[in-house]
Design an enzyme around this catalytic site. Structure first.
Site, PDB file in Angstrom:
ATOM      1  N   ARG A  17      -2.594  -2.082  -7.148  1.00 54.21           N
ATOM      2  CA  ARG A  17      -2.122  -2.968  -6.081  1.00 54.21           C
ATOM      3  C   ARG A  17      -2.633  -4.393  -6.252  1.00 54.21           C
ATOM      4  NH1 ARG A  17      -3.029  -4.367  -0.803  1.00 54.21           N
ATOM      5  NH2 ARG A  17      -5.189  -3.678  -0.771  1.00 54.21           N
ATOM      6  N   ASN A  59      -8.737   6.598  11.367  1.00 53.85           N
ATOM      7  CA  ASN A  59      -7.454   6.587  12.068  1.00 53.85           C
ATOM      8  C   ASN A  59      -7.696   6.623  13.569  1.00 53.85           C
ATOM      9  OD1 ASN A  59      -5.753   6.530   9.829  1.00 53.85           O
ATOM     10  ND2 ASN A  59      -5.485   8.753   9.763  1.00 53.85           N
ATOM     11  N   PHE A  72      -2.572  15.580  -0.703  1.00 53.52           N
ATOM     12  CA  PHE A  72      -2.191  14.291  -0.097  1.00 53.52           C
ATOM     13  C   PHE A  72      -0.877  13.737  -0.652  1.00 53.52           C
ATOM     14  CE2 PHE A  72      -2.700   9.637   0.645  1.00 53.52           C
ATOM     15  CZ  PHE A  72      -2.754   9.667   2.030  1.00 53.52           C
ATOM     16  N   ARG A 118       0.853  -1.194   0.000  1.00 54.07           N
ATOM     17  CA  ARG A 118       0.000   0.000   0.000  1.00 54.07           C
ATOM     18  C   ARG A 118       0.888   1.244   0.000  1.00 54.07           C
ATOM     19  NH1 ARG A 118      -2.657  -3.968   2.688  1.00 54.07           N
ATOM     20  NH2 ARG A 118      -4.934  -4.022   2.724  1.00 54.07           N
ATOM     21  N   HIS A 142     -12.389   1.143   1.119  1.00 59.01           N
ATOM     22  CA  HIS A 142     -12.698   2.341   0.330  1.00 59.01           C
ATOM     23  C   HIS A 142     -13.681   3.208   1.109  1.00 59.01           C
ATOM     24  CE1 HIS A 142     -13.567   5.167  -2.634  1.00 59.01           C
ATOM     25  NE2 HIS A 142     -14.053   4.422  -3.606  1.00 59.01           N
ATOM     26  N   HIS A 189      -0.028   3.266   4.760  1.00 62.02           N
ATOM     27  CA  HIS A 189      -0.612   2.197   5.596  1.00 62.02           C
ATOM     28  C   HIS A 189      -0.154   0.817   5.140  1.00 62.02           C
ATOM     29  CE1 HIS A 189      -3.570   4.821   7.723  1.00 62.02           C
ATOM     30  NE2 HIS A 189      -3.465   5.528   6.617  1.00 62.02           N
ATOM     31  N   TYR A 243      -9.176   5.617  -3.522  1.00 67.01           N
ATOM     32  CA  TYR A 243      -9.111   4.244  -2.991  1.00 67.01           C
ATOM     33  C   TYR A 243      -9.313   3.175  -4.064  1.00 67.01           C
ATOM     34  CZ  TYR A 243      -8.437   6.059   1.659  1.00 67.01           C
ATOM     35  OH  TYR A 243      -7.889   6.694   2.737  1.00 67.01           O
ATOM     36  N   ARG A 271      -8.714  -3.766   9.784  1.00 65.34           N
ATOM     37  CA  ARG A 271      -7.258  -3.745   9.591  1.00 65.34           C
ATOM     38  C   ARG A 271      -6.686  -2.519  10.295  1.00 65.34           C
ATOM     39  NH1 ARG A 271      -3.436  -1.662   5.959  1.00 65.34           N
ATOM     40  NH2 ARG A 271      -1.578  -2.943   5.750  1.00 65.34           N
ATOM     41  N   ARG A 286     -10.737  11.585  -1.378  1.00 62.39           N
ATOM     42  CA  ARG A 286     -10.515  10.173  -1.030  1.00 62.39           C
ATOM     43  C   ARG A 286     -11.436   9.286  -1.855  1.00 62.39           C
ATOM     44  NH1 ARG A 286     -10.838   9.075   5.293  1.00 62.39           N
ATOM     45  NH2 ARG A 286      -9.804   7.129   4.747  1.00 62.39           N
TER      46      ARG A 286
HETATM   47 FE1  HDD Z   1      -6.136   7.032   3.287  1.00 58.69          FE
HETATM   48  C1  HDD Z   1      -5.154   3.841   2.869  1.00 58.69           C
HETATM   49  C2  HDD Z   1      -7.152   6.323   6.512  1.00 58.69           C
HETATM   50  C3  HDD Z   1      -6.767  10.370   3.859  1.00 58.69           C
HETATM   51  C4  HDD Z   1      -5.513   7.697   0.066  1.00 58.69           C
HETATM   52  N1  HDD Z   1      -6.154   5.401   4.463  1.00 58.69           N
HETATM   53  C5  HDD Z   1      -5.706   4.164   4.102  1.00 58.69           C
HETATM   54  C6  HDD Z   1      -5.884   3.249   5.184  1.00 58.69           C
HETATM   55  C7  HDD Z   1      -6.434   3.954   6.214  1.00 58.69           C
HETATM   56  C8  HDD Z   1      -6.615   5.309   5.753  1.00 58.69           C
HETATM   57  C9  HDD Z   1      -6.802   3.435   7.579  1.00 58.69           C
HETATM   58  C10 HDD Z   1      -5.499   1.793   5.183  1.00 58.69           C
HETATM   59  C11 HDD Z   1      -6.636   0.921   4.796  1.00 58.69           C
HETATM   60  C12 HDD Z   1      -6.216  -0.513   4.899  1.00 58.69           C
HETATM   61  O1  HDD Z   1      -6.007  -0.972   6.037  1.00 58.69           O
HETATM   62  O2  HDD Z   1      -6.090  -1.153   3.873  1.00 58.69           O
HETATM   63  N2  HDD Z   1      -6.770   8.132   4.891  1.00 58.69           N
HETATM   64  C13 HDD Z   1      -7.209   7.641   6.085  1.00 58.69           C
HETATM   65  C14 HDD Z   1      -7.770   8.708   6.867  1.00 58.69           C
HETATM   66  C15 HDD Z   1      -7.659   9.850   6.122  1.00 58.69           C
HETATM   67  C16 HDD Z   1      -7.036   9.483   4.872  1.00 58.69           C
HETATM   68  C17 HDD Z   1      -8.385   8.560   8.243  1.00 58.69           C
HETATM   69  C18 HDD Z   1      -8.090  11.245   6.449  1.00 58.69           C
HETATM   70  C19 HDD Z   1      -9.129  11.520   7.134  1.00 58.69           C
HETATM   71  N3  HDD Z   1      -6.107   8.718   2.183  1.00 58.69           N
HETATM   72  C20 HDD Z   1      -6.433   9.991   2.590  1.00 58.69           C
HETATM   73  C21 HDD Z   1      -6.401  10.892   1.452  1.00 58.69           C
HETATM   74  C22 HDD Z   1      -6.074  10.123   0.366  1.00 58.69           C
HETATM   75  C23 HDD Z   1      -5.883   8.776   0.846  1.00 58.69           C
HETATM   76  C24 HDD Z   1      -6.720  12.362   1.504  1.00 58.69           C
HETATM   77  C25 HDD Z   1      -5.922  10.526  -1.063  1.00 58.69           C
HETATM   78  C26 HDD Z   1      -6.637  11.435  -1.638  1.00 58.69           C
HETATM   79  N4  HDD Z   1      -5.373   5.973   1.763  1.00 58.69           N
HETATM   80  C27 HDD Z   1      -5.249   6.433   0.504  1.00 58.69           C
HETATM   81  C28 HDD Z   1      -4.800   5.378  -0.471  1.00 58.69           C
HETATM   82  C29 HDD Z   1      -4.703   4.115   0.434  1.00 58.69           C
HETATM   83  C30 HDD Z   1      -5.083   4.662   1.792  1.00 58.69           C
HETATM   84  C31 HDD Z   1      -3.645   5.739  -1.294  1.00 58.69           C
HETATM   85  C32 HDD Z   1      -3.392   3.353   0.401  1.00 58.69           C
HETATM   86  C33 HDD Z   1      -3.770   1.910   0.353  1.00 58.69           C
HETATM   87  C34 HDD Z   1      -5.195   1.906   0.131  1.00 58.69           C
HETATM   88  O3  HDD Z   1      -5.664   3.163   0.082  1.00 58.69           O
HETATM   89  O4  HDD Z   1      -5.886   0.924  -0.008  1.00 58.69           O
HETATM   90  O5  HDD Z   1      -5.746   5.216  -1.467  1.00 58.69           O
END
Ligand code: HDD
Length: 719
Positions: free
Chosen positions: A372, A151, A164, A75, A342, A78, A365, A115, A361
């Site tokens: 991935r 989170n 981001f 990822r 997502h 995370h 996702y 997770r 967001r």
């Molecule tokens: Fe995110 C993963 C939580 C903002 C883009 N995010 C991811 C995961 C968590 C969060 C817990 C792991 C999920 C898992 O266990 O597979 N993210 C947050 C929280 C945010 C946040 C609480 C703000 C309130 N995230 C955020 C933004 C973006 C992303 C603003 C992009 C615009 N996040 C992602 C991602 C991930 C991710 C790149 C990486 C792996 C995945 O999604 O599956 O899309």
């Protein structure tokens, strides 16, 4: 917390679905992926025993090819995480607020997969680094999957998703040398913070103890964004989602966290795994803060701003249900690694707000899963499948599993009776909340998002003295590792807007000028207002305390006091405390009455930082033996220095003094000795005292988690 190991969790509907995919190799012949039985798995097929390998060796080719392709991209954030199964139950029907089916019937158990993760580190990094923790929950509801991707910190660093990639680039290891791994202590991290002051509030949280949780089982979860709950009349409430752990919110101390990262980088996943295996199922209450649509503008903060909390004292958290995590995965890759969360996975009754971070967001996702997990069919991977049926006209793509029958794959059609067909809202069709929206297309942020400091200040004001000391030290550590003096100065100036004393302390520690009093950093405004006062709910001092599931090192050798040991182990069992005996060697040790105890660890295989408390068993012979082992003495010293409960007989005074613990008043006090000063965590048994009284006092002290009074006495405040 009930111990539930007697009964195996019943199979829920998701578990039954997963069962179809589970395979056990026990007692089976080995085969190729084509089902051909394999006769030999150590030697490739060669032309002669010393000759070259033959291309026709299909078993070699297949085995090697599969191996060569075993990894998928981690990822992008995370990457390191651990998933477990469980279920959710609502306490009372929430019909008045939402039509979401899983929030109606208290007897209904909705399967979940959760997770937990760190954010910045790579997949193999350590669990206990300073970072936010991900807390992502997939509810497999009968109306489809609802993912709450949150989170353990209720606010975020940035207000707009467009930033981001910048945030993550700055927070990850630096690109020219890929250093440091899973750490906030580097230049680009702080350069980003100082130049993007909307991060101030979340940085206060990441510099606090919240960023070094004791356990995934002891941290809160937050949906962060404002969402909407919508009822069957189409009426909406704004809502913030919370998870409240029944064991309370507890943290490590920083020195300990760093040592654990080396001693047991898997500390958090092991803790979760073992708790579930032992039947100590982690439980979290589901909380909602709700406001009516017409209350949107009643607050000093903008409810769409993800850098703001809704103070609980202003808008109480209603606990409306409970999640129980009761089953470990069978296979980490198949389940945890392939889980695709997502934030856009919602069900009827739950809808979005216009929070610009949330909106962004919604794109990211799915997009990330495509690379991935390698194509558009990742929803068919068992862990991602909803328990609700899937019917649509989407077809084909890499790794398609479903065999869709019939001639038509388009809407509308007549040849296929126009199936599958969209259904009305009454029949469960998702309808988006009909918010009226007007506006010009602009790249701009509302003025109502410009206050970057009020709630950072609120957080600071809400901390106890000891929590404030931890924050100061965290800043000094993290910013102290920054090489650029200019960045250090910018950070100090920025946090002068949160609290002058805090910034002065950072400045002193990192050797830059004190902040310019009251001056605004980077053009952001410093708003005042009622909610700059304290919010007691933010301090961990006010959290639930329980001895249950706490791990205690029992230091013992041959000749331990069998009566005292019996009393202590009985009290531990009753309170759900988990004792593990540490001795010079593994194997059995004998008590004064000949009874036997098994040492599970030695001073080489275990370490003080891996336990919540230490009990030095009574018995002259045992104590004398331990006193002669340097590692045993150090073990106690370290527990004491990490403000943990230390329980011992007064016979152990010599050993304790070798550990730096002085019992000046030992004989004056009975039982729960408070020495030095008000140390609630030093429990000394007088020789004449009944073992069971001592045992109870020990359990009470363990429940307090850490004894911060000792810290305030022992360690001079940061100057
Ligand atoms: Fe995110 C993963 C939580 C903002 C883009 N995010 C991811 C995961 C968590 C969060 C817990 C792991 C999920 C898992 O266990 O597979 N993210 C947050 C929280 C945010 C946040 C609480 C703000 C309130 N995230 C955020 C933004 C973006 C992303 C603003 C992009 C615009 N996040 C992602 C991602 C991930 C991710 C790149 C990486 C792996 C995945 O999604 O599956 O899309």
């Amino acid at each position: 917390m009930d111990r539930k190991n007697e009964q195996q969790p019943q199979k829920d509907v998701k578990d039954s679905q997963l069962e179809e995919f589970r395979v056990s190799d026990a007692g089976k012949p080995m085969t190729t992926n084509q089902g051909v039985r394999v006769s030999e798995d150590e030697h490739s097929l060669k032309a002669g025993e010393r000759g070259p390998t033959l291309m026709e060796d299909f078993h070699f080719r297949e085995k090697m090819t599969h191996f060569d392709h075993e990894r998928i991209p981690e990822r992008v954030v995370h990457a390191r995480g651990f998933g477990v199964h469980g279920y959710f139950q609502v306490y009372k029907p929430m019909t008045q607020y939402t039509k979401a089916k899983f929030l109606q019937d208290p007897s209904m158990k909705t399967p979940v997969f959760v997770r937990f993760s760190t954010v910045a580190g790579s997949r193999g990094s350590a669990d206990t680094v300073r970072d936010a923790r991900g807390f992502a929950t997939k509810f497999y509801t009968e109306d489809g999957n609802f993912d709450l991707v949150g989170n353990n910190i209720p606010v975020f660093f940035i207000q707009d998703a467009l930033k981001f990639p910048d945030l993550v680039h700055a927070f990850k290891p630096e690109p020219h040398n890929e250093i440091p791994q899973a750490s906030t202590a580097h230049d680009t991290h702080w350069d980003f913070v100082a130049n993007n002051t909307e991060s101030a509030h979340m940085v206060m949280w990441t510099m606090s103890d919240r960023a070094i949780p004791r356990s995934y089982r002891m941290m809160e979860g937050f949906g962060v964004h404002t969402f909407r709950l919508v009822n069957d009349k189409g009426e909406a409430h704004f809502v913030k989602f919370h998870w409240k752990p029944l064991l309370g919110v507890h943290s490590l101390v920083w020195d300990e966290a760093q040592k654990i990262a080396g001693k047991d980088p898997d500390f958090h996943r092991r803790d979760l795994w073992e708790a579930i295996e032992m039947g100590d199922y982690p439980e979290y209450e589901f909380g909602v803060q709700m406001i009516r649509e017409d209350e949107e503008f009643n607050f000093d903060f903008d409810i769409l701003d993800p850098t703001k909390i809704w103070p609980e004292e202003l808008i109480p958290v209603q606990r409306i249900g409970k999640m129980t995590l009761n089953r470990n995965v069978d296979n980490v890759f198949a389940e945890t690694e392939q889980a695709a969360f997502h934030v856009g996975n919602v069900v009827p009754g739950i809808d979005f707000s216009n929070d610009p971070l949330l909106q962004g967001r919604l794109f990211s996702y799915t997009d990330t899963q495509l690379i991935r997990l390698g194509g558009p069919n990742f929803h068919e991977i068992p862990i991602n499948r909803p328990v609700a049926e899937i019917h649509n006209n989407q077809r084909d793509g890499y790794h398609r599993m479903t065999i869709n029958r019939g001639q038509t794959s388009y809407h509308k059609n007549s040849l296929g009776n126009n199936d599958p067909r969209p259904v009305s809202e009454q029949e469960g069709g998702y309808t988006h909340y009909q918010e009226k929206v007007e506006g010009r297309k602009v790249r701009a942020r509302s003025d109502s998002f410009k206050d970057h400091y009020t709630q950072a200040k609120l957080f600071w004001n809400s901390m106890s003295d000891v929590e404030k000391q931890h924050i100061i030290k965290a800043f000094r550590f993290e910013v102290g590792k920054v090489k650029s003096k200019s960045v250090q100065q910018q950070v100090v100036d920025m946090f002068g807007n949160v609290d002058l004393m805090l910034a002065e302390q950072i400045a002193l520690g990192v050797g830059v000028n004190p902040p310019k009093a009251g001056e605004e950093a980077s053009g952001a405004t410093v708003a005042g207002g009622a909610e700059t006062q304290a919010s007691p709910a933010l301090s961990q001092l006010h959290t639930a305390m329980s001895p249950a599931t706490r791990k205690v090192a029992v230091l013992a050798a041959d000749g331990f006091d069998a009566g005292e040991m019996k009393a202590v182990l009985a009290a531990f069992a009753e309170a759900g405390v988990v004792p593990e005996v540490v001795s010079e060697n593994l194997g059995m040790i004998a008590g004064t009455d000949g009874s036997q105890l098994e040492a599970m660890h030695t001073f080489l295989t275990a370490d003080s930082v891996l336990f919540d408390a230490v009990y030095v068993a009574g018995g002259e012979q045992s104590i004398a033996k331990l006193q002669g082992i340097k590692e045993a003495v150090n073990f106690v010293t370290e527990a004491y220095n990490h403000f943990k409960t230390v329980g011992a007989s007064e016979l152990a005074a010599g050993l304790l003094s070798g550990s730096g613990i002085h019992l000046a008043d030992a004989s004056a006090s009975s039982g729960h000795l408070t020495s030095p000063g008000e140390d609630t965590g030093l429990v000394i048994r007088k020789e004449t005292e009944d073992g069971s009284i001592f045992a109870r006092q020990l359990v009470d002290a363990i429940a307090l988690h850490r004894h911060w009074g000792r810290e305030m006495q022992m360690i001079s405040p940061a100057k």
